[in-house]
Design a protein around this motif. Sequence first.
Motif, PDB file in Angstrom:
ATOM      1  N   LYS A   1       3.372  11.658  -3.208  1.00 17.43           N
ATOM      2  CA  LYS A   1       4.306  10.737  -2.554  1.00 17.43           C
ATOM      3  C   LYS A   1       3.978  10.507  -1.082  1.00 17.43           C
ATOM      4  O   LYS A   1       4.675   9.798  -0.385  1.00 17.43           O
ATOM      5  CB  LYS A   1       5.750  11.258  -2.662  1.00 17.43           C
ATOM      6  N   GLY A   2       2.915  11.144  -0.596  1.00 14.21           N
ATOM      7  CA  GLY A   2       2.491  10.928   0.782  1.00 14.21           C
ATOM      8  C   GLY A   2       3.309  11.670   1.820  1.00 14.21           C
ATOM      9  O   GLY A   2       3.373  11.253   2.967  1.00 14.21           O
ATOM     10  N   CYS A   3       3.902  12.797   1.450  1.00  7.14           N
ATOM     11  CA  CYS A   3       4.782  13.529   2.374  1.00  7.14           C
ATOM     12  C   CYS A   3       4.009  14.316   3.431  1.00  7.14           C
ATOM     13  O   CYS A   3       4.589  14.773   4.410  1.00  7.14           O
ATOM     14  CB  CYS A   3       5.714  14.456   1.615  1.00  7.14           C
ATOM     15  N   ARG A   4       2.705  14.528   3.237  1.00  5.96           N
ATOM     16  CA  ARG A   4       1.810  15.199   4.176  1.00  5.96           C
ATOM     17  C   ARG A   4       2.025  16.711   4.290  1.00  5.96           C
ATOM     18  O   ARG A   4       1.462  17.351   5.159  1.00  5.96           O
ATOM     19  CB  ARG A   4       1.887  14.564   5.560  1.00  5.96           C
ATOM     20  N   LYS A   5       2.812  17.307   3.418  1.00  7.00           N
ATOM     21  CA  LYS A   5       3.020  18.754   3.497  1.00  7.00           C
ATOM     22  C   LYS A   5       1.739  19.509   3.194  1.00  7.00           C
ATOM     23  O   LYS A   5       1.475  20.555   3.773  1.00  7.00           O
ATOM     24  CB  LYS A   5       4.156  19.188   2.576  1.00  7.00           C
ATOM     25  N   CYS A   6       0.923  18.993   2.314  1.00  9.33           N
ATOM     26  CA  CYS A   6      -0.357  19.633   2.000  1.00  9.33           C
ATOM     27  C   CYS A   6      -1.312  19.554   3.190  1.00  9.33           C
ATOM     28  O   CYS A   6      -2.058  20.495   3.451  1.00  9.33           O
ATOM     29  CB  CYS A   6      -0.990  18.999   0.767  1.00  9.33           C
ATOM     30  N   VAL A   7      -1.272  18.447   3.897  1.00  6.68           N
ATOM     31  CA  VAL A   7      -2.118  18.272   5.078  1.00  6.68           C
ATOM     32  C   VAL A   7      -1.773  19.336   6.116  1.00  6.68           C
ATOM     33  O   VAL A   7      -2.655  19.965   6.697  1.00  6.68           O
ATOM     34  CB  VAL A   7      -1.955  16.857   5.678  1.00  6.68           C
ATOM     35  N   GLN A   8      -0.496  19.547   6.319  1.00 10.92           N
ATOM     36  CA  GLN A   8      -0.036  20.541   7.295  1.00 10.92           C
ATOM     37  C   GLN A   8      -0.358  21.962   6.844  1.00 10.92           C
ATOM     38  O   GLN A   8      -0.610  22.839   7.671  1.00 10.92           O
ATOM     39  CB  GLN A   8       1.459  20.389   7.521  1.00 10.92           C
ATOM     40  N   ALA A   9      -0.370  22.206   5.547  1.00  7.64           N
ATOM     41  CA  ALA A   9      -0.582  23.555   5.022  1.00  7.64           C
ATOM     42  C   ALA A   9      -2.058  23.962   4.943  1.00  7.64           C
ATOM     43  O   ALA A   9      -2.364  25.145   4.873  1.00  7.64           O
ATOM     44  CB  ALA A   9       0.035  23.678   3.631  1.00  7.64           C
ATOM     45  N   CYS A  10      -2.962  23.014   4.981  1.00  9.49           N
ATOM     46  CA  CYS A  10      -4.384  23.309   4.806  1.00  9.49           C
ATOM     47  C   CYS A  10      -4.970  23.957   6.059  1.00  9.49           C
ATOM     48  O   CYS A  10      -5.040  23.326   7.111  1.00  9.49           O
ATOM     49  CB  CYS A  10      -5.155  22.035   4.483  1.00  9.49           C
ATOM     50  N   PRO A  11      -5.431  25.221   5.949  1.00 10.62           N
ATOM     51  CA  PRO A  11      -5.986  25.903   7.120  1.00 10.62           C
ATOM     52  C   PRO A  11      -7.340  25.345   7.551  1.00 10.62           C
ATOM     53  O   PRO A  11      -7.746  25.523   8.697  1.00 10.62           O
ATOM     54  CB  PRO A  11      -6.116  27.353   6.652  1.00 10.62           C
ATOM     55  N   ALA A  12      -8.029  24.660   6.658  1.00  7.45           N
ATOM     56  CA  ALA A  12      -9.349  24.111   6.976  1.00  7.45           C
ATOM     57  C   ALA A  12      -9.284  22.654   7.436  1.00  7.45           C
ATOM     58  O   ALA A  12     -10.301  22.070   7.790  1.00  7.45           O
ATOM     59  CB  ALA A  12     -10.259  24.225   5.759  1.00  7.45           C
ATOM     60  N   SER A  13      -8.092  22.053   7.412  1.00 13.61           N
ATOM     61  CA  SER A  13      -7.888  20.651   7.824  1.00 13.61           C
ATOM     62  C   SER A  13      -8.803  19.680   7.081  1.00 13.61           C
ATOM     63  O   SER A  13      -9.361  18.759   7.674  1.00 13.61           O
ATOM     64  CB  SER A  13      -8.084  20.498   9.333  1.00 13.61           C
ATOM     65  N   ILE A  14      -8.945  19.889   5.786  1.00 10.78           N
ATOM     66  CA  ILE A  14      -9.824  19.007   5.008  1.00 10.78           C
ATOM     67  C   ILE A  14      -9.066  18.020   4.124  1.00 10.78           C
ATOM     68  O   ILE A  14      -9.679  17.200   3.458  1.00 10.78           O
ATOM     69  CB  ILE A  14     -10.800  19.823   4.140  1.00 10.78           C
ATOM     70  N   ILE A  15      -7.748  18.105   4.119  1.00 12.82           N
ATOM     71  CA  ILE A  15      -6.959  17.149   3.336  1.00 12.82           C
ATOM     72  C   ILE A  15      -6.586  15.993   4.257  1.00 12.82           C
ATOM     73  O   ILE A  15      -6.052  16.194   5.339  1.00 12.82           O
ATOM     74  CB  ILE A  15      -5.701  17.796   2.746  1.00 12.82           C
ATOM     75  N   VAL A  16      -6.899  14.792   3.819  1.00 14.18           N
ATOM     76  CA  VAL A  16      -6.621  13.594   4.606  1.00 14.18           C
ATOM     77  C   VAL A  16      -5.757  12.641   3.784  1.00 14.18           C
ATOM     78  O   VAL A  16      -5.708  12.726   2.558  1.00 14.18           O
ATOM     79  CB  VAL A  16      -7.928  12.887   5.042  1.00 14.18           C
ATOM     80  N   MET A  17      -5.098  11.745   4.468  1.00 13.92           N
ATOM     81  CA  MET A  17      -4.291  10.739   3.780  1.00 13.92           C
ATOM     82  C   MET A  17      -5.139   9.483   3.590  1.00 13.92           C
ATOM     83  O   MET A  17      -5.924   9.111   4.454  1.00 13.92           O
ATOM     84  CB  MET A  17      -3.037  10.400   4.587  1.00 13.92           C
ATOM     85  N   GLU A  18      -4.960   8.863   2.450  1.00 12.28           N
ATOM     86  CA  GLU A  18      -5.718   7.687   2.080  1.00 12.28           C
ATOM     87  C   GLU A  18      -4.730   6.633   1.583  1.00 12.28           C
ATOM     88  O   GLU A  18      -3.800   6.970   0.848  1.00 12.28           O
ATOM     89  CB  GLU A  18      -6.680   8.101   0.970  1.00 12.28           C
ATOM     90  N   LYS A  19      -4.939   5.387   1.964  1.00 13.17           N
ATOM     91  CA  LYS A  19      -4.067   4.328   1.472  1.00 13.17           C
ATOM     92  C   LYS A  19      -4.695   3.695   0.253  1.00 13.17           C
ATOM     93  O   LYS A  19      -5.898   3.540   0.161  1.00 13.17           O
ATOM     94  CB  LYS A  19      -3.880   3.247   2.545  1.00 13.17           C
ATOM     95  N   ARG A  20      -3.839   3.340  -0.698  1.00 13.03           N
ATOM     96  CA  ARG A  20      -4.330   2.604  -1.851  1.00 13.03           C
ATOM     97  C   ARG A  20      -3.333   1.506  -2.173  1.00 13.03           C
ATOM     98  O   ARG A  20      -2.131   1.618  -1.936  1.00 13.03           O
ATOM     99  CB  ARG A  20      -4.572   3.502  -3.044  1.00 13.03           C
ATOM    100  N   GLU A  21      -3.845   0.439  -2.719  1.00 18.10           N
ATOM    101  CA  GLU A  21      -3.024  -0.710  -3.038  1.00 18.10           C
ATOM    102  C   GLU A  21      -2.150  -0.414  -4.242  1.00 18.10           C
ATOM    103  O   GLU A  21      -2.596   0.163  -5.232  1.00 18.10           O
ATOM    104  CB  GLU A  21      -3.911  -1.912  -3.336  1.00 18.10           C
ATOM    105  N   VAL A  22      -0.882  -0.793  -4.161  1.00 16.16           N
ATOM    106  CA  VAL A  22       0.051  -0.641  -5.254  1.00 16.16           C
ATOM    107  C   VAL A  22       0.002  -1.926  -6.077  1.00 16.16           C
ATOM    108  O   VAL A  22       0.189  -3.012  -5.571  1.00 16.16           O
ATOM    109  CB  VAL A  22       1.493  -0.389  -4.738  1.00 16.16           C
ATOM    110  N   VAL A  23      -0.288  -1.777  -7.351  1.00 16.40           N
ATOM    111  CA  VAL A  23      -0.424  -2.948  -8.227  1.00 16.40           C
ATOM    112  C   VAL A  23       0.870  -3.209  -8.930  1.00 16.40           C
ATOM    113  O   VAL A  23       1.581  -2.348  -9.318  1.00 16.40           O
ATOM    114  CB  VAL A  23      -1.548  -2.721  -9.253  1.00 16.40           C
TER     115      VAL A  23
ATOM    116  N   PHE B   1       0.832  -1.188   0.000  1.00 18.51           N
ATOM    117  CA  PHE B   1       0.000   0.000   0.000  1.00 18.51           C
ATOM    118  C   PHE B   1       0.870   1.241   0.000  1.00 18.51           C
ATOM    119  O   PHE B   1       1.988   1.228   0.482  1.00 18.51           O
ATOM    120  CB  PHE B   1      -0.921   0.026   1.234  1.00 18.51           C
ATOM    121  N   ARG B   2       0.323   2.324  -0.539  1.00 20.25           N
ATOM    122  CA  ARG B   2       1.000   3.615  -0.547  1.00 20.25           C
ATOM    123  C   ARG B   2      -0.030   4.670  -0.174  1.00 20.25           C
ATOM    124  O   ARG B   2      -1.174   4.610  -0.588  1.00 20.25           O
ATOM    125  CB  ARG B   2       1.555   3.898  -1.938  1.00 20.25           C
ATOM    126  N   SER B   3       0.386   5.630   0.626  1.00 14.38           N
ATOM    127  CA  SER B   3      -0.524   6.699   1.031  1.00 14.38           C
ATOM    128  C   SER B   3      -0.478   7.838   0.032  1.00 14.38           C
ATOM    129  O   SER B   3       0.550   8.135  -0.549  1.00 14.38           O
ATOM    130  CB  SER B   3      -0.125   7.234   2.406  1.00 14.38           C
TER     131      SER B   3
END
Length: 71
Positions: free
Chosen positions: A49-71, A8-10
């Motif tokens: 790449k799942g670095c979470r920088k966007c999550v930290q930058a979002c003032p509304a806290s609406i960006i979440v990390m999601e896992k998906r299967e790597v094929v 899996f990759r986030s």
Amino acid sequence: METVKKKFRSHAFVTQGCVACGNCLNACPFGAITIDHGIRAKVDPDRCKGCRKCVQACPASIIVMEKREVV
């Protein structure tokens, strides 16, 4: 019997409530975020790449990390 482990990759996902402020766009070092029609941020899961920088930058806290299967 061989056991196959799934990999899996986030990646980031934008939930409802985005006001297209652009903070996530500017924070992403991989260019994975665009502003869709000037209304909402959109994440390209293939570029994220799942670095979470966007999550930290979002003032509304609406960006979440999601896992998906790597094929």
